[in-house]
Design a protein around this motif. Structure first.
Motif, mmCIF file in Angstrom:
data_model
loop_
_atom_site.group_PDB
_atom_site.id
_atom_site.type_symbol
_atom_site.label_atom_id
_atom_site.label_comp_id
_atom_site.label_asym_id
_atom_site.label_seq_id
_atom_site.Cartn_x
_atom_site.Cartn_y
_atom_site.Cartn_z
ATOM 1 N N LYS A 316 0.830 -1.193 0.000
ATOM 2 C CA LYS A 316 0.000 0.000 0.000
ATOM 3 C C LYS A 316 0.870 1.250 0.000
ATOM 4 C CE LYS A 316 -3.779 -2.417 0.202
ATOM 5 N NZ LYS A 316 -4.702 -2.495 -0.957
ATOM 6 N N ASP A 317 0.226 2.436 -0.144
ATOM 7 C CA ASP A 317 0.923 3.723 -0.132
ATOM 8 C C ASP A 317 0.823 4.349 1.248
ATOM 9 O OD1 ASP A 317 1.376 3.282 -2.757
ATOM 10 O OD2 ASP A 317 -0.086 4.755 -3.493
ATOM 11 N N ALA A 318 1.871 5.036 1.639
ATOM 12 C CA ALA A 318 1.890 5.775 2.908
ATOM 13 C C ALA A 318 2.097 7.245 2.608
ATOM 14 C CB ALA A 318 2.991 5.254 3.824
ATOM 15 N N MET A 319 1.471 8.127 3.427
ATOM 16 C CA MET A 319 1.562 9.567 3.185
ATOM 17 C C MET A 319 1.980 10.277 4.462
ATOM 18 S SD MET A 319 -1.274 12.298 1.822
ATOM 19 C CE MET A 319 -2.057 12.464 3.431
ATOM 20 N N CYS A 334 13.693 13.611 3.957
ATOM 21 C CA CYS A 334 14.737 12.631 4.199
ATOM 22 C C CYS A 334 14.122 11.333 4.685
ATOM 23 C CB CYS A 334 15.751 13.135 5.240
ATOM 24 S SG CYS A 334 16.694 14.572 4.701
ATOM 25 N N VAL A 335 14.711 10.240 4.237
ATOM 26 C CA VAL A 335 14.310 8.911 4.697
ATOM 27 C C VAL A 335 15.534 8.279 5.327
ATOM 28 C CG1 VAL A 335 13.421 6.665 4.025
ATOM 29 C CG2 VAL A 335 12.604 8.709 2.869
ATOM 30 N N ASN A 336 15.430 8.045 6.641
ATOM 31 C CA ASN A 336 16.564 7.495 7.396
ATOM 32 C C ASN A 336 17.814 8.333 7.157
ATOM 33 O OD1 ASN A 336 14.980 5.369 8.414
ATOM 34 N ND2 ASN A 336 15.379 4.116 6.589
ATOM 35 N N ASP A 337 17.610 9.671 7.248
ATOM 36 C CA ASP A 337 18.679 10.679 7.148
ATOM 37 C C ASP A 337 19.272 10.798 5.752
ATOM 38 O OD1 ASP A 337 18.323 11.148 9.829
ATOM 39 O OD2 ASP A 337 19.936 9.797 10.458
ATOM 40 N N ILE A 338 18.611 10.251 4.735
ATOM 41 C CA ILE A 338 19.058 10.384 3.342
ATOM 42 C C ILE A 338 17.980 11.122 2.569
ATOM 43 C CG2 ILE A 338 19.730 9.164 1.242
ATOM 44 C CD1 ILE A 338 20.666 6.864 3.006
ATOM 45 N N GLU A 341 14.046 12.560 -3.582
ATOM 46 C CA GLU A 341 13.438 13.487 -4.530
ATOM 47 C C GLU A 341 12.211 12.857 -5.153
ATOM 48 O OE1 GLU A 341 16.354 14.566 -7.382
ATOM 49 O OE2 GLU A 341 17.524 15.790 -5.992
ATOM 50 N N HIS A 342 11.444 13.699 -5.844
ATOM 51 C CA HIS A 342 10.233 13.243 -6.528
ATOM 52 C C HIS A 342 10.609 12.270 -7.639
ATOM 53 C CE1 HIS A 342 6.107 13.631 -8.061
ATOM 54 N NE2 HIS A 342 6.670 13.546 -9.260
ATOM 55 N N GLY A 343 9.891 11.140 -7.695
ATOM 56 C CA GLY A 343 10.195 10.146 -8.711
ATOM 57 C C GLY A 343 9.198 9.008 -8.671
ATOM 58 N N ASP A 344 9.643 7.842 -9.178
ATOM 59 C CA ASP A 344 8.756 6.678 -9.230
ATOM 60 C C ASP A 344 8.396 6.176 -7.843
ATOM 61 O OD1 ASP A 344 8.899 6.859 -11.956
ATOM 62 O OD2 ASP A 344 10.503 5.376 -12.148
ATOM 63 N N LYS A 345 9.323 6.288 -6.886
ATOM 64 C CA LYS A 345 9.078 5.760 -5.545
ATOM 65 C C LYS A 345 8.395 6.779 -4.657
ATOM 66 C CE LYS A 345 9.336 2.762 -2.203
ATOM 67 N NZ LYS A 345 8.504 1.559 -2.253
ATOM 68 N N TYR A 346 8.790 8.029 -4.785
ATOM 69 C CA TYR A 346 8.282 9.070 -3.897
ATOM 70 C C TYR A 346 7.553 10.128 -4.717
ATOM 71 C CZ TYR A 346 11.678 6.882 -0.776
ATOM 72 O OH TYR A 346 12.378 5.975 -0.038
ATOM 73 N N ASN A 347 6.375 10.508 -4.259
ATOM 74 C CA ASN A 347 5.586 11.557 -4.897
ATOM 75 C C ASN A 347 5.536 12.751 -3.950
ATOM 76 O OD1 ASN A 347 3.928 12.980 -6.583
ATOM 77 N ND2 ASN A 347 2.059 11.971 -5.919
ATOM 78 N N ILE A 348 6.215 13.836 -4.320
ATOM 79 C CA ILE A 348 6.307 15.023 -3.470
ATOM 80 C C ILE A 348 5.447 16.114 -4.089
ATOM 81 C CG2 ILE A 348 7.850 16.765 -2.519
ATOM 82 C CD1 ILE A 348 10.103 14.694 -2.638
ATOM 83 N N VAL A 360 4.391 11.056 -0.476
ATOM 84 C CA VAL A 360 3.685 9.782 -0.593
ATOM 85 C C VAL A 360 4.707 8.716 -0.970
ATOM 86 C CG1 VAL A 360 1.911 8.474 -1.822
ATOM 87 C CG2 VAL A 360 1.529 10.888 -1.264
ATOM 88 N N VAL A 361 4.803 7.663 -0.139
ATOM 89 C CA VAL A 361 5.678 6.531 -0.388
ATOM 90 C C VAL A 361 4.843 5.474 -1.106
ATOM 91 C CG1 VAL A 361 7.290 4.881 0.594
ATOM 92 C CG2 VAL A 361 6.920 7.088 1.724
ATOM 93 N N LYS A 362 5.187 5.175 -2.339
ATOM 94 C CA LYS A 362 4.385 4.286 -3.158
ATOM 95 C C LYS A 362 4.802 2.829 -2.943
ATOM 96 C CE LYS A 362 4.148 7.807 -6.799
ATOM 97 N NZ LYS A 362 4.463 8.093 -8.212
ATOM 98 N N ASN A 363 3.783 1.940 -2.937
ATOM 99 C CA ASN A 363 4.011 0.492 -2.916
ATOM 100 C C ASN A 363 5.011 0.110 -1.823
ATOM 101 O OD1 ASN A 363 3.836 -2.175 -3.655
ATOM 102 N ND2 ASN A 363 5.288 -1.988 -5.359
ATOM 103 N N CYS A 364 4.619 0.392 -0.578
ATOM 104 C CA CYS A 364 5.528 0.208 0.552
ATOM 105 C C CYS A 364 5.991 -1.239 0.662
ATOM 106 C CB CYS A 364 4.842 0.630 1.844
ATOM 107 S SG CYS A 364 4.542 2.401 1.934
ATOM 108 N N LYS A 365 7.263 -1.394 1.016
ATOM 109 C CA LYS A 365 7.862 -2.683 1.277
ATOM 110 C C LYS A 365 8.535 -2.642 2.641
ATOM 111 C CE LYS A 365 8.693 -3.559 -3.642
ATOM 112 N NZ LYS A 365 7.532 -4.454 -3.732
ATOM 113 N N LYS A 366 9.006 -3.808 3.069
ATOM 114 C CA LYS A 366 9.633 -3.888 4.387
ATOM 115 C C LYS A 366 10.803 -2.921 4.495
ATOM 116 C CE LYS A 366 7.496 -7.215 6.738
ATOM 117 N NZ LYS A 366 6.974 -7.013 8.105
ATOM 118 N N GLU A 367 11.576 -2.793 3.414
ATOM 119 C CA GLU A 367 12.758 -1.939 3.484
ATOM 120 C C GLU A 367 12.423 -0.453 3.534
ATOM 121 O OE1 GLU A 367 12.333 -3.524 -0.786
ATOM 122 O OE2 GLU A 367 12.202 -4.284 1.281
#
Length: 1297
Positions: A316-319, A334-338, A341-348, A360-367
């Motif tokens: 699922k997606d997280a916002m 930042c994600v874990n201090d990194i 940018e806007h792209g396929d994984k992250y929608n800003i 918005v974090v798309k298609n969330c996975k364990k990592e």
């Protein structure tokens, strides 16, 4: 945002609105900032200004005014300071409502300003001069960066420095900050400046790359980095902020504000302990060359809404959402201090007012789990993301893991097919009580499908199975365990199929599908069953009392299962695929530990296992019942011969306990007539030791707040472009799901839709409403006990749509056009008040308003039209909100349309490579009107498109046309259409296909000239035009011989020119051009004479032999022998007339006899003439009065005779005229008496032939042929005869083709 104070607006009145909103400004400190707004509303609204974090009442700083000319409300801020940077608000208010909009003001400082220090002195501070001396410090010269001066009207040079180091994704934002709007020009200039910068950098560095702009990290410091390889390692590196050099330390120096860290060729600059004053333009220079420029923006804002922790299911997606107190164009995520940018994984995304930022974090996975941070300058907010495993793909055992899920799934698929067949057989018969199966069917199976039992196989009760199929444990033998489903590592069970447990030894447990980690099977007879998926299954003990647990289900959690005792009395099953436990066999039952479905059991009668069994066809299901409403529990057995017992929380129920128990065949029902809180509990139905259970919960439907519900039912009316808001309050309720709908479609938060969900209320806002947003608005509250809905409506007022067609012309005469149309499909939310009609005559550009009629009329009569004229009409609908788009009609002619018939088929007159000539006949039917002209069309072969050769507005007036728009070698056909006042009629039949090429023809010279005179010294240019197809070969001859190679021959299309640069007398002659192709040959002669103006004749003498006659004799001109076309002209002057008159011309001889009158004086002049002109005159002596006397001889008179034979003075000459040209042949003959002259052609006398014109005047014999023919060629001879003799001369005539 617009707030309306009243429910319904009076007719003609409106709430305030912004026609033009103020725009965000970025100005330099000390300059003037001006906000402008244009508002509308009736009555006229009052405009006020405010700011977010300050006061605007100071008239020296803030000057609001109204510009009457431009109708603008202006807020002027003079001498802007940095502390005046804020969000400014503009309010427009009248008695019906209020409108508000915002605009941000950004102020950037010029230069570097040090923080002011407190210069106040304490009372006890010493004023000793020595102390002041100690306070003195050595002056440090601060280096300032060399800035390019900004010229008036130019863009700030800092803009280009920032752009050269920025990412392409930041171009738009930087251009907005610096006020650059021409992006195409900007990109062109940027490429030029980038090349200039690279050339400049090449002086000090070998390579620069991987530039990363400055950004704030989660640690609270700002960093930027780049790769750079210096040419000279001793080059100095400078760090500047806003043009002022900064000191920096190494990475290990924590006390320094600015640090540099160098790793190989990578340089990283950092700024510690960030503050508001650290914002600005940072630049790194090597020597005096700029390497990188980057801007650090630190907005003075706070978090109004912090990030909230999120927990989602895998896939699922997280916002994450952060809300700021003021506008922020861009923040760092930042994600874990990194940073990301806007792209396929992250929608800003950023809201329009720059206040709300979302990730918005798309298609969330364990990592993806971890800490997410939003950074805006020196402010940050953190939240965590937890990602749970999706239950639909979960494959763990209860206490174990699903490491080998893929392998396990394949084995399960094989087992399911085999076990299904065994289940069907087990349902028909029970098992023996001693559990001594043969190892083939020593398993329990589910009766109603709710317990999986697919792989949950029990071990053998007594362990005496043969173990051949791996389901019964063997008393002896070693377990292989190689398949991973749990054989023994060392034991007596055979286990060759990997499903048999060992009687003695340890389960393998190493594979994810293997047996128990510590399953010890010690007894010789009670061999343990197969280990479960989980890691905690137990094998049998030393006495064989407990069998090993069954294999866990696909989605359940296996493990902790016990096998049966030596008599096979009890076995406990593992979880099923749907969460239900599998069942034991022989008077035992499975226990479902994790599922919601009820358990089922197979009841055996013991003995030899041949008795029928009873099982559930369908079990109970959990029920959510409404308080005060009935509820029903239903289950179904496979037989109607057995009655069961109902229990609630372990207590037996009867019909008298407020419930109704009934049975209908195999179906058993429990009905609770009036559900109360006391009815909540666990209900189960039991029959012969087998049961099914379900939970009953009692609750209420969700509720709306009554007052809010009444208000919500009122429609919301807004104008197009405004925002609409809906709010619904309700009591806080558990497990409440809130949804908003528009016209049946669910509305989700995002874009122009804003949905807010709180514990006690929910709000819906639709921004920038369109007319299409009108419709039914519904809110739905849903909990486990049901849902309720509330309805409202949204009405968006706008101008109406255009009137609808089809347009009908109900009347068309020479003076009236009547139109009829349909009302608009959308009236814009308010009734149409009237229709506006405009008209344009075809061919004229102006539109004229011809009608304005009320809305109840849908027809219009135009009485001002002319017969045959065409008109176009526009019809508009108007309501209180404005005028619609126009419905535009086609061209309508006043009067009936009578088109002409088709003309005759075009005929091809001639075809050439660049022109095809056509003719046609007019149509038989003119259509009652005059034919205005014709339109011609062409179609190229192998195409379907007809191309017009002339527009209808420019018709062809004639019945012929030369088509020049053709390509050589292409084939065409043509058709023609007649045009009258009604328009073009039907086209004619197409012509025959014709090819655009010249016809094969013999060479033919066009308009040649056969004679040319050239002044000596000038160039000779003989130009000949010809027609021939194919193009001919050209040859030039002179007097029958090829021309000199020094002469120049110029060839052009249809033209050939012979050029002789400087002519001489010897260049005279007959030049012949010969053109030859495959169709034939043609030649033409050109007689070229190179000459000059003739010299005058010699002395003139006069002699009188016969009374009244004088013989004039002169010496020939010096050019006489050089120019065969030279002749003489004679003039006479007498004392009587006293004028000069011509008495002879074209004389080829040098003597002439003329008559004179006695008593008069005569003068004579002789001229030499040729093709170039006339020479000077040679004058004779005066012939006086006494010269007429004949002198008398003193002696005896001698006999004087004038008789003489004929003689030829001037012979005939050669002539070579072209065919069709004239020919003039002359000669001079004398004799006394005058001879008889006869002309001969090839020996035949032609004196009486009418084709020849022959004259003889005073010895000048002439023969003239008007148009020579080929048969005129031959020898021509003149014969002069008198009694004293005969004379003759001849010449040849050659006629050229």
């Amino acid at each position: 945002m617009i707030t309306q104070y009243v429910k319904e607006l009076p007719r003609g009145k409106s709430t305030p609105d912004f026609t033009r909103k103020p725009i965000a400004l970025t100005v330099q400190e000390g300059k003037v900032a001006i906000f402008k707004a244009v508002v509308s509303g009736d009555p006229a609204p009052t405009v006020t200004w405010a700011r977010n974090k300050g006061d605007t009442s100071d008239p020296e700083k803030y000057k609001p005014r109204y510009d009457e000319r431009n109708r603008e409300h202006v807020l002027e801020i003079a001498n802007v300071q940095v502390d005046q940077a804020d969000t400014y608000k503009c309010f427009a208010t009248n008695q019906f409502g209020k409108a508000m909009c915002t605009a941000a003001l950004s102020v950037f400082a010029v230069g570097f300003k040090k923080k002011s220090k407190d210069t106040s002195t304490k009372d006890d501070q010493s004023n000793d001069p020595e102390d002041f001396r100690k306070m003195l410090r050595k002056t440090t010269i601060v280096k300032k960066r060399k800035e390019k001066p900004k010229k008036e009207g130019e863009i700030d040079p800092k803009f280009w420095e920032v752009m050269l180091s920025a990412k392409k994704s930041d171009y738009e934002r930087i251009c907005h900050e610096f006020g650059v709007t021409d992006y195409r020009w900007m990109l062109k200039q940027l490429n030029l400046k980038r090349k200039e910068k690279e050339d400049e950098q090449a002086k000090v560095v070998e390579d620069v790359g991987n530039m990363k702009p400055i950004e704030v990290k989660t640690s609270g410091r700002a960093e930027f980095e780049f790769d750079m390889k210096l040419k000279d390692t001793n080059s100095k590196i400078y760090l500047f902020k806003d043009g002022h050099m900064l000191d920096y330390g190494s990475d290990t120096d924590d006390s320094s504000k600015h640090n540099i860290k160098k790793t190989g060729d990578k340089y990283m600059f950092s700024i510690n302990n960030l503050g508001l004053n650290d914002g600005g333009l940072y630049q790194v220079d090597v020597d005096d060359v700029n390497i990188i420029s980057t801007t650090l923006a630190i907005p003075d804002v706070e978090f109004d809404g912090m990030l909230k922790d999120a927990k989602v299911v895998e896939g699922k997606d997280a916002m994450f959402e952060g809300i700021f107190s003021g506008p922020v164009p861009q923040i760092t995520w930042c994600v874990n201090d990194i940073s990301v940018e806007h792209g396929d994984k992250y929608n800003i995304t950023v809201s329009e007012d720059k206040l709300t930022h979302r990730l918005v974090v798309k298609n969330c996975k364990k990592e993806d789990k971890g800490v997410y941070t939003a950074i805006a300058g020196i402010k940050s907010s953190r939240a965590t993301l937890a990602v749970d495993e999706d239950p639909s793909i979960k494959g763990k055992g209860r206490g174990g893991s699903s490491d080998g899920a893929d392998v396990f799934a394949r084995h399960l698929a094989d087992e399911q097919a085999r076990l299904q067949r065994e289940k069907e057989e087990a349902a028909r018969r029970g098992k023996g009580t001693d559990g001594r199966g043969d190892g083939a069917d020593d398993r329990g199976s589910a009766a109603d499908g709710r317990s999986d039992g697919v792989d949950g196989h029990g071990g053998a009760a007594y362990g005496r199975g043969d173990g051949t199929d791996g389901h019964g444990g063997s008393a002896y033998g070693r377990g292989d365990g190689t398949d991973g489903h749990g054989g023994a590592a060392y034991g007596r069970g055979d286990g060759t199929d990997s499903h048999g447990g060992a009687a003695y030894g340890r389960g393998d447990g190493t594979d994810s599908h293997g047996g128990a980690v510590d399953g010890r099977g010690d007894g010789t007879d009670g061999s343990g069953g197969l280990g479960g998926v989980g890691r905690e299954g137990f094998g049998g003990d030393a006495t064989g009392k407990y069998g090993q647990g069954g294999l866990g289900g696909l989605d359940g959690s296996g493990g902790n299962r016990l096998g049966g005792d030596p008599t096979g009395k009890y076995r406990q099953g593992g979880d099923g695929k749907d969460g239900s436990g599998s069942i034991g066999k022989v008077s035992g039952m499975g226990l479902g530990t994790d599922g919601l479905g009820g358990q089922s059991a197979v009841v055996g009668s013991g003995g030899d296992g041949t008795d029928d069994n009873v099982h559930f066809a369908s079990g109970l299901t959990d029920t959510n019942a409404l308080r005060g409403k009935p509820a029903e529990l239903v289950c179904k057995l496979n037989t109607d011969k057995i009655d069961g017992v109902w229990y609630k929380d372990g207590n037996k129920l009867a019909s008298k306990d407020g419930v109704v128990i009934s049975k209908d065949g195999c179906t058993h029902k429990l009905i609770i007539q009036n559900c109360k809180d006391s009815d909540v509990g666990l209900y189960h139905f039991e029959v012969n030791g087998c049961k099914t259970e379900a939970t009953v919960r009692v609750g209420d439907l969700p509720e709306f707040d009554p007052d809010a519900l009444q208000k919500f039912s009122n429609p919301v009316i807004v104008k197009a472009g405004q925002s609409a808001s809906f709010k619904m309050s309700f009591p806080p309720q558990a497990s409440l799901e809130i949804k908003w709908f528009k016209n049946g479609s669910e509305l989700l938060d995002g874009g122009s839709v804003k949905v807010v969900k709180e514990l006690n209320h929910s709000r819906l806002q639709i921004k920038d409403c369109l007319r299409s947003d009108s419709g039914q608005i519904k809110i739905q509250l849903k909990n486990p006990f049901g849902s309720i809905e509330a309805l409202s409506s949204l009405i968006v007022l706008d101008k109406p749509g255009p009137p609808q067609g089809p347009l009908e012309v109900t009347e068309s005469t020479s003076s009236v056009l009547e139109l009829k149309w349909n009302p608009p499909k959308d009236e814009g939310g308010s009734e149409v008040t009237n229709y506006i009609i405009e008209r344009q005559q075809v061919g004229q550009g102006a539109w004229k308003r011809v009608g304005d009629i009320s809305a109840n009329h849908l027809t219009f009569r135009d009485r001002n039209v002319s017969l045959g004229k065409r008109y176009i009409y526009r019809i508009y609908a108007e309501n209180l909100e404005g005028v619609s788009e126009a419905m535009e009609t086609e061209k309508i002619m006043a009067g009936s349309l009578m088109f002409p018939g088709p003309p005759g088929m075009p005929k091809v007159v001639s075809a050439f490579k660049n022109c095809i000539n056509l003719i046609w006949t007019p149509p038989e039917k003119y259509g009652g009107n005059k034919i205005l002209g014709y339109q011609l069309e062409k179609r190229k072969k192998d195409t379907n498109q007809w191309v017009t050769l002339n527009p209808v507005k420019d018709p062809i007036q004639d019945l012929k046309y030369a088509v020049k728009d053709v390509s050589e070698g292409s084939e065409y056909e043509f058709r023609v259409t007649a045009i009258n006042m009604s328009g073009p009629g039907d086209p004619s039949a197409p012509s025959v296909m014709v090819c655009a090429k010249n016809p094969n023809m013999k060479p033919h010279f066009k308009d040649p000239e056969d004679f040319m005179v050239v002044r000596s010294g000038n160039s000779i240019r003989i130009r000949m035009n010809y027609e021939a197809s194919p193009p001919p070969d050209i040859t030039w001859l002179k007097n029958g011989e090829p021309v000199s190679p020094w002469n120049k021959i110029i060839h052009a299309d249809g033209t050939c020119t012979l050029v002789i640069p400087s002519s001489k007398y010897s260049d005279s002659g007959v030049y012949t051009i010969v053109a030859k192709n495959s169709s034939g040959q043609a030649s033409f002669d050109i007689d070229v004479r190179v000459t000059d103006e003739p010299k005058p004749p010699g002395p003139v003498e006069l002699e009188q032999v016969v009374y009244g006659k004088v013989i004039i004799t002169w010496s020939p001109s010096p050019d006489h022998n050089k120019d065969d076309r030279l002749h003489y002209m004679l003039e006479e002057y007498n004392s009587n007339t006293r004028i000069w008159r011509r008495i002879a011309d074209h004389l080829l001889c040098t003597t002439y006899t003329t008559s004179i009158q006695p008593g008069q004086e005569y003068h004579f002049r002789v001229y030499a003439k040729n093709d170039m002109g006339v020479s000077d005159a040679s004058e004779s002596p005066t012939w006086g009065k006494n010269n007429n006397k004949v002198p008398l001889s003193s002696s005896v008179s001698a006999v004087v005779t004038l008789e003489r034979p004929p003689s030829v003075l001037v012979p005939l000459k050669l002539h070579t005229p072209p065919k069709g040209y004239q020919c003039y042949m002359t000669c001079a003959v004398r004799g006394c008496p005058s001879p008889y002259i006869a002309w001969y052609h090839n020996g035949i006398c032609i004196n009486s032939d009418n084709n020849y014109y022959i004259t003889n005047a005073s010895g000048i014999c002439s023969m003239y042929i008007l148009r020579v023919r080929p048969e005129d060629s031959g020898e021509y001879k003149v014969v002069a005869v008198n009694p004293f003799g005969k004379a003759e001369c001849s010449s040849t005539l050659k006629v050229k083709d």
